[in-house]
Design an enzyme around this catalytic site. Structure first.
Site, PDB file in Angstrom:
ATOM      1  N   LEU A  14      45.721  39.996  27.036  1.00  0.00           N
ATOM      2  CA  LEU A  14      46.009  40.078  28.463  1.00  0.00           C
ATOM      3  C   LEU A  14      44.910  39.363  29.235  1.00  0.00           C
ATOM      4  O   LEU A  14      44.029  39.972  29.815  1.00  0.00           O
ATOM      5  CB  LEU A  14      46.130  41.554  28.886  1.00  0.00           C
ATOM      6  CG  LEU A  14      46.856  41.808  30.200  1.00  0.00           C
ATOM      7  CD1 LEU A  14      48.304  41.332  30.123  1.00  0.00           C
ATOM      8  CD2 LEU A  14      46.817  43.284  30.537  1.00  0.00           C
ATOM      9  N   HIS A  15      44.960  38.027  29.222  1.00  0.00           N
ATOM     10  CA  HIS A  15      43.970  37.204  29.914  1.00  0.00           C
ATOM     11  C   HIS A  15      44.441  36.935  31.339  1.00  0.00           C
ATOM     12  O   HIS A  15      45.345  37.604  31.834  1.00  0.00           O
ATOM     13  CB  HIS A  15      43.693  35.918  29.126  1.00  0.00           C
ATOM     14  CG  HIS A  15      44.912  35.077  28.881  1.00  0.00           C
ATOM     15  ND1 HIS A  15      45.312  34.096  29.747  1.00  0.00           N
ATOM     16  CD2 HIS A  15      45.821  35.086  27.869  1.00  0.00           C
ATOM     17  CE1 HIS A  15      46.412  33.516  29.279  1.00  0.00           C
ATOM     18  NE2 HIS A  15      46.742  34.107  28.149  1.00  0.00           N
ATOM     19  N   ALA A  16      43.840  35.984  32.022  1.00  0.00           N
ATOM     20  CA  ALA A  16      44.072  35.768  33.448  1.00  0.00           C
ATOM     21  C   ALA A  16      45.538  35.506  33.809  1.00  0.00           C
ATOM     22  O   ALA A  16      46.074  36.123  34.728  1.00  0.00           O
ATOM     23  CB  ALA A  16      43.205  34.616  33.958  1.00  0.00           C
ATOM     24  N   SER A  19      47.812  38.548  33.244  1.00  0.00           N
ATOM     25  CA  SER A  19      47.400  39.588  34.194  1.00  0.00           C
ATOM     26  C   SER A  19      47.969  39.286  35.576  1.00  0.00           C
ATOM     27  O   SER A  19      48.454  40.187  36.270  1.00  0.00           O
ATOM     28  CB  SER A  19      45.874  39.681  34.275  1.00  0.00           C
ATOM     29  OG  SER A  19      45.332  40.176  33.073  1.00  0.00           O
ATOM     30  N   GLU A  87      54.404  32.889  26.820  1.00  0.00           N
ATOM     31  CA  GLU A  87      53.555  32.085  25.939  1.00  0.00           C
ATOM     32  C   GLU A  87      54.199  31.948  24.568  1.00  0.00           C
ATOM     33  O   GLU A  87      54.896  32.848  24.116  1.00  0.00           O
ATOM     34  CB  GLU A  87      52.163  32.713  25.811  1.00  0.00           C
ATOM     35  CG  GLU A  87      51.426  32.738  27.139  1.00  0.00           C
ATOM     36  CD  GLU A  87      50.047  33.370  27.047  1.00  0.00           C
ATOM     37  OE1 GLU A  87      49.689  33.937  25.990  1.00  0.00           O
ATOM     38  OE2 GLU A  87      49.326  33.307  28.051  1.00  0.00           O
TER      39      GLU A  87
END
Length: 89
Positions: A14-16, A19, A87
């Site tokens: 859960l990166h930028a 998020s 993704e």
């Protein structure tokens, strides 16, 4: 209040970007939405709160919603996690 257990499936966790997607989607709903991992909970409508969780791939967490549109909110947000936030991995 409804709660579902979900897992972070995308390779980078859960990166930028995810998020931001999660916070944007959560803000579409009137219900309060919370993301909980172990003993830590954050408001899913807060991108900063989500990013501070630093959740890697494979993490299992609880997604809770409380309000008039809680079912719709959980369905939509669960779909984001299931689809890896768009993704490839």
């Amino acid at each position: 209040m409804k709660t579902v257990e979900i897992s972070v499936l995308n390779k980078l966790g859960l990166h930028a970007r995810p998020s931001a997607q999660l916070a944007k989607a959560a803000n579409l709903y009137r219900s309060s939405i919370t993301l909980t991992h172990e003993k830590r909970s954050v408001d899913a409508k807060s991108i900063l709160g989500l990013m501070t969780m630093a959740l890697p791939c494979g993490t299992t967490l609880q997604l809770s919603a409380n309000g008039p549109d809680e079912n719709e909110a959980l369905a939509h947000l669960t779909e984001l996690f299931t689809n890896r936030f768009g993704e490839a991995e």
